[in-house]
Design a protein around this motif. Sequence first.
Motif, PDB file in Angstrom:
ATOM      1  N   LYS A   9      46.064  86.742 -34.137  1.00  0.00           N
ATOM      2  CA  LYS A   9      45.248  85.738 -33.723  1.00  0.00           C
ATOM      3  C   LYS A   9      45.450  85.084 -32.235  1.00  0.00           C
ATOM      4  CE  LYS A   9      45.530  80.808 -34.546  1.00  0.00           C
ATOM      5  NZ  LYS A   9      45.198  79.865 -35.315  1.00  0.00           N
ATOM      6  N   ALA A  10      44.349  84.898 -31.159  1.00  0.00           N
ATOM      7  CA  ALA A  10      45.294  84.502 -30.240  1.00  0.00           C
ATOM      8  C   ALA A  10      45.661  83.197 -30.118  1.00  0.00           C
ATOM      9  CB  ALA A  10      43.635  85.421 -29.317  1.00  0.00           C
ATOM     10  N   HIS A  11      46.149  83.331 -28.487  1.00  0.00           N
ATOM     11  CA  HIS A  11      47.294  82.326 -28.602  1.00  0.00           C
ATOM     12  C   HIS A  11      47.099  81.781 -26.555  1.00  0.00           C
ATOM     13  CE1 HIS A  11      48.183  81.032 -32.500  1.00  0.00           C
ATOM     14  NE2 HIS A  11      48.298  82.175 -32.832  1.00  0.00           N
ATOM     15  N   LYS A  53      51.343  82.588 -37.053  1.00  0.00           N
ATOM     16  CA  LYS A  53      51.711  83.451 -37.385  1.00  0.00           C
ATOM     17  C   LYS A  53      52.090  85.244 -36.865  1.00  0.00           C
ATOM     18  CE  LYS A  53      48.723  81.699 -40.612  1.00  0.00           C
ATOM     19  NZ  LYS A  53      48.519  80.486 -40.327  1.00  0.00           N
ATOM     20  N   ARG A  54      52.948  85.772 -37.946  1.00  0.00           N
ATOM     21  CA  ARG A  54      53.193  87.443 -37.808  1.00  0.00           C
ATOM     22  C   ARG A  54      52.266  87.936 -37.564  1.00  0.00           C
ATOM     23  NH1 ARG A  54      57.837  89.644 -37.341  1.00  0.00           N
ATOM     24  NH2 ARG A  54      58.881  87.641 -37.702  1.00  0.00           N
ATOM     25  N   GLY A  55      52.242  88.857 -36.096  1.00  0.00           N
ATOM     26  CA  GLY A  55      51.353  89.528 -36.092  1.00  0.00           C
ATOM     27  C   GLY A  55      50.130  89.260 -35.185  1.00  0.00           C
ATOM     28  N   ASP A  56      50.079  87.779 -34.193  1.00  0.00           N
ATOM     29  CA  ASP A  56      48.990  86.985 -33.776  1.00  0.00           C
ATOM     30  C   ASP A  56      49.735  87.107 -31.871  1.00  0.00           C
ATOM     31  OD1 ASP A  56      48.054  85.858 -35.187  1.00  0.00           O
ATOM     32  OD2 ASP A  56      49.091  83.634 -34.933  1.00  0.00           O
ATOM     33  N   MET A  57      49.331  87.559 -31.331  1.00  0.00           N
ATOM     34  CA  MET A  57      49.207  87.793 -29.835  1.00  0.00           C
ATOM     35  C   MET A  57      49.092  86.524 -28.716  1.00  0.00           C
ATOM     36  SD  MET A  57      46.920  90.680 -30.280  1.00  0.00           S
ATOM     37  CE  MET A  57      46.662  91.657 -31.726  1.00  0.00           C
TER      38      MET A  57
END
Length: 168
Positions: A9-11, A53-57
Amino acid sequence: MSDLLLKGKAHKFGDDVNTDYIIAGKYTKTLNLSDLAAHLFEDIDPEFSKKLKRGDMVVAGKNFGCGSSREQAPIAIKESGVSAVLSKSFARIFFRNAINIGLPALVCDTDEIDDGDELEVDLERGFVLNISKDIKIPMEKMPDIMKAILKEGGLVPYLKKYGDFATE
């Protein structure tokens, strides 16, 4: 990083996110580098580490990682479980530090990415798929040596495996 396909998921942040915003200077003397993750972007959003969360960008505008050359900034991002940083441009030292520790720093147009969008990044083929909007966004081509360094998890593991900069 074991493969060259990332999902998360994008932040989203804006332009000119400096290293002080990434990790405040008061934490740069932290001996346990994994402790940095709890303080990632806390001056911008004190709850950020709880949303991640782990894997987010991390997605940003231009000039991401400007300011001081502190290597703790990309380390804090990687330690938090972020799989990649996407930006229109990077400060040169931040970019090199990120690649050297195995954190993909990817140059692309981030205008079509909003906070919360689901993303898939294909490092080998050089694009970002915004799953939420069904949009394919090209990335700047990354040299093969940089992809090889990322694939091994950073410069130190790469050199331990190959001994020099000759790719397979």
